[in-house]
Enzyme design. Sequence first.
Site, short mmCIF file in Angstrom:
data_model
loop_
_atom_site.label_atom_id
_atom_site.label_comp_id
_atom_site.label_asym_id
_atom_site.label_seq_id
_atom_site.Cartn_x
_atom_site.Cartn_y
_atom_site.Cartn_z
N SER A 144 9.44 5.81 -11.78
CA SER A 144 9.43 5.86 -13.25
C SER A 144 10.85 6.12 -13.76
O SER A 144 11.73 6.55 -13.01
CB SER A 144 8.51 6.99 -13.74
OG SER A 144 9.12 8.24 -13.46
N ASN A 145 11.06 5.84 -15.03
CA ASN A 145 12.41 6.01 -15.58
C ASN A 145 12.86 7.47 -15.50
O ASN A 145 14.06 7.75 -15.41
CB ASN A 145 12.45 5.49 -17.02
CG ASN A 145 12.51 3.96 -17.05
OD1 ASN A 145 12.26 3.31 -16.02
ND2 ASN A 145 12.84 3.39 -18.18
N GLU A 146 11.90 8.38 -15.50
CA GLU A 146 12.26 9.79 -15.35
C GLU A 146 12.74 10.06 -13.92
O GLU A 146 13.71 10.82 -13.72
CB GLU A 146 11.06 10.68 -15.70
CG GLU A 146 10.74 10.73 -17.20
CD GLU A 146 10.24 9.41 -17.75
OE1 GLU A 146 9.55 8.67 -17.01
OE2 GLU A 146 10.55 9.08 -18.92
N GLY A 202 0.83 -1.21 0.00
CA GLY A 202 0.00 0.00 0.00
C GLY A 202 0.86 1.25 0.00
O GLY A 202 1.02 1.91 1.04
N GLU A 213 13.44 -3.65 -3.46
CA GLU A 213 12.60 -3.81 -4.65
C GLU A 213 13.48 -3.74 -5.90
O GLU A 213 13.18 -4.31 -6.92
CB GLU A 213 11.54 -2.70 -4.68
CG GLU A 213 10.48 -2.91 -5.75
CD GLU A 213 9.48 -1.76 -5.81
OE1 GLU A 213 8.44 -1.95 -6.42
OE2 GLU A 213 9.75 -0.68 -5.25
N SER A 255 1.43 3.59 -3.34
CA SER A 255 0.91 4.64 -4.23
C SER A 255 -0.50 5.06 -3.85
O SER A 255 -1.29 4.26 -3.33
CB SER A 255 0.89 4.14 -5.67
OG SER A 255 2.18 3.93 -6.14
#
Lengths: 376, 398
Positions: free
Chosen positions: B383-385, B127, B244, B129
Site C-alpha cells: 500500500s502507499n503507506e 498466492g 512487480e 496475500s
Amino acid sequence: MNFELTEERQMLQDGLRRYLRENVTPEALNEATDSEAGHIPALWDGLTEMGVIGALFTEDDGGFGGAGFDLSVVFEEMGRAGAFEPLLETGVLAGGLIADIGSDAQKAVIEEIVGGKILSFAHTEPGARYDLEHVTTEAKKSDAGWTLSGRKSVVGHAGIAEAFVVSARTSGAAADEDGISLFLVPASADGVDIRDYAMNGGGRAGEVTLTDVSIPADAILGEEGQAYPALEKAAARATAALSSEAVGLMETIRALTVDYLQGRKQFGQPIGKFQALQHRMADVLIEIEQARSAAINLAGHLDAGRVERERHVSATKNLIGRAGRLVAEEAIQMHGGIGMTQEYALGHLAKRLTMIDHRFGDTDYHLERFIRLSAA
Amino acid sequence: MDLTYTDEQKAFRDEVRAFLDEKLPKRLSDKVAGGKHLVKEDYEEWHAILNEKGWLGVTWPEEFGGTGWDAVQRHIFEEETTRASAPRIVPFGVNMLGPVLMKFGSKEQQDHYLPRILSGDDWWCQGYSEPGAGSDLASVKTSAERDGDHYIVNGQKTWTTLGQYANKIFCLVRTSKEGKPQEGISFLLIDMDTPGVEVRPIVLIDGEAEVNEVWFENVKVPVENLVGEENKGWTYAKYLLTHERTNIAGVGFANAALQNLKRIAGLEKSGGKALIENPFFAAKMAQVEIDLMAMATTNLRTIAAAAAGNAPGAESSMLKIKGTVIRQEINALTRQAVGPFAMPFVSEALDEGANVEPVGPDYALPATQSYFNNRKLSIYGGSNEVQRQIISKAILEL
C-alpha cells in the site's frame, strides 16, 4: 535519453558547490540582507573569477555555456547555498536580453558583465502583476534619441546596478504585446530615481522612477516595438533558472529537516521515529523529485518552439510553486519552534523558496496560462 | 542531459509501432480502448501473438527465450503498447514467477516451466496475500508440512487476481514457526488441479470478480515443486516484488487515461459549453496533467539509471505513490466528467457480443468502473503507506 551532466557541467557543479559551501554561511547571508549592498560583494567577485557568469552566456556571446542545463546547474547551486547574488538580473535578464537582441556594439557590454559588471532589468510595473505585456512606461522619440517616463517596481538589486534594461511602450495600449521596446539606461542618467529596500528571502530591490530620462538613439535594443518575443524568452529562461534555484533550496531544506528529525528527541526518541512525521517527510521527498523533473523538463525545452516552450514554462512554474509551498511549510512545521527563528538557517531558505512563487507568475497564474496554451 | 531518444531507440520505437500496426487485432484494441470486459481467450490470443514475435518475455534475458531488452527499450515497448490499446501482458507468470525461477529455480524447473509460461500452456496466479497477511506479508500462515516426498498444504490465500483462469499458483507458505516470521517462509509451486484446492470468486465494488480466494485443504504437493531452499522464500518473494515494481509508475496507463478524459470532457456539455471549457474542471485536469509531465520524467530518470546498471531501490516506492495518485485522480475526474450517467450499472453492455445497449454514452460505465476498480492501485503491491515506510527507512534513514 540521458540524465547525466556533461563533464564540463559536472566540473562546474562540483566547483561551485564547494566554493559556495566554503564561502556562504547563514550569518553572512543575514548580514548581507541588512547591508546596503544587499548581497555579498566578495562572493560576487569570487563567482566572477570562477567564470560562473560566463556559464550563462553562449560562446558566440562571449561566454562558455548559455544552454538551459547550464542555467540549471548554476542556479541549483545558488539555491542550495541560499545565496542572493544579482546573477539572475545581470546574467539572465538584462544580459540575456542584450545577448538575444542587442547589436554587436551593444553586446560589447557582455564582456564586462562576464567580468562582474552588475545590471538589472526594470520591467514590472505597479499594476502589471505577472502580465509580461503590461507596460505603460513611455518612450518618446526626441532630438537626442529617446525620452523615458514611468515607474518600475520590485527591480532586483536596483540600488547596485550600473545600468538597466528598461521596457517601455513606443506604441499601442498598456496590454498590447506589440509596441514594447527595450532600452539600455545607465543608472546614473538624469531622472532615474531609485527607492531601494530589503526583500523577503534576502537581497534588495527598488522602485525605479523614470522622469523624462533622456538617452541616445542607439540605446534601443532590437527593433522598435518588437521586444515582446524576446521578453517572453527571457522570462522563460529566468523561470528555468528560478525553478532550479527552487530545487537547490528544497535540497538544502530537505537535508536540514532530515537531520532535525534524526537528532531532535521528544517523548524519549528521535521525532523521526514517529510515523506521522515519516509519512509527511516521504511526501516532501516525492514532491522534491517532481520539482527536479519539472525543472529538467523546462531546461530541456527552452529551445523548443514557442507554444511548446511556454507550455513547459507554465507547467514547471505551477509545479514548482506548489512543491515549494509544501516543502517550505512542512519543513517549518516539522522543525517546530526553531524553524520560526530568524537565526536558524531554515527560515531564510524557506522564505526565499516561498518568494519564488511571486516571480514571473505564481501557481494559479501559470495553471490558467497552461490551460490557455494547451487549447491553442 | 538529453530528454530525447537516441536514433537507435527511435528505430526501435518505429519497429514496435510497425509490429502493433500489423499484428494487434482491432477486435482486441477496440475492447481495451472501449473499456470492455477482456476474457481469458483475449489475453491468450495477445500473448500468443507476442510470443510468436519473441516479444512476450519482455523482462527476460535472451538465454531463456526473452527479448534481452534494456530498461529503455522495455519502457518504449510499454509506452507504445499502451498507446495502441493493446491488452496488458498478464504479469503473474511472465513478469513475476519467470524472473524468480531464472534466479533461484533449479535447472529442471527452468527447463520445464519457463517455456510453458511463454507458450501459454500454464496460466499462473499469485498466492501471496492471506486474510491475516496483507501489508504485513511476512505473517503468512498457510502451512506446508513435509510428509515424505510431499508437502501437505493447508490454509487460505486471497486477492488472487485472475485465479479463476489459472492452472498453477505460486505460493508463500509457512514451513517453520521458528525464528523471525520472515525466516520460516518457503516458495512453493502448486497445481490448481490437485485435490483440495478450491477457488472462490470475490466480487469487488466494480461488480466484477477479478480476484479470488484460494483454499487449500490437505493439498499434496511434490517436494520438487519447492523453489530454492526451504525457509528462504522471503528472499525470493522480495526479489519478485522488485520485478512487480518495474513499470510501477504506470505512465502509459496514465497517458491513455488522460487522453480518454480529455476526449470525454470535450464531448460532455455543461452550461451549454464543453466541459473542457469549464474553468474549474479545466484547472483540475491541467493540474494532474502537469503532475504527470513531471512524473513521466521522474520515471525516465529511474529508467535511465536502471539502463546504466543501477538497480531501482526505494525510488520505485516514490513512483508507486505518485503514479497511483495521478492515475486515481484522472479516474476520479473521468467519473466526474460523465455526470449522471456514472450511475446506471448495466455491466452486460461491456461484454463482447452481448448486444445490450449502454445507458447514456458508451464511455460512461467504463469511466465509473475504472474509478472504482483503480482504488486498488494504492492498496496492492504494498500500500502507499507501506511505500512511505520504505522511503522513510531506505532513503531518509529515519
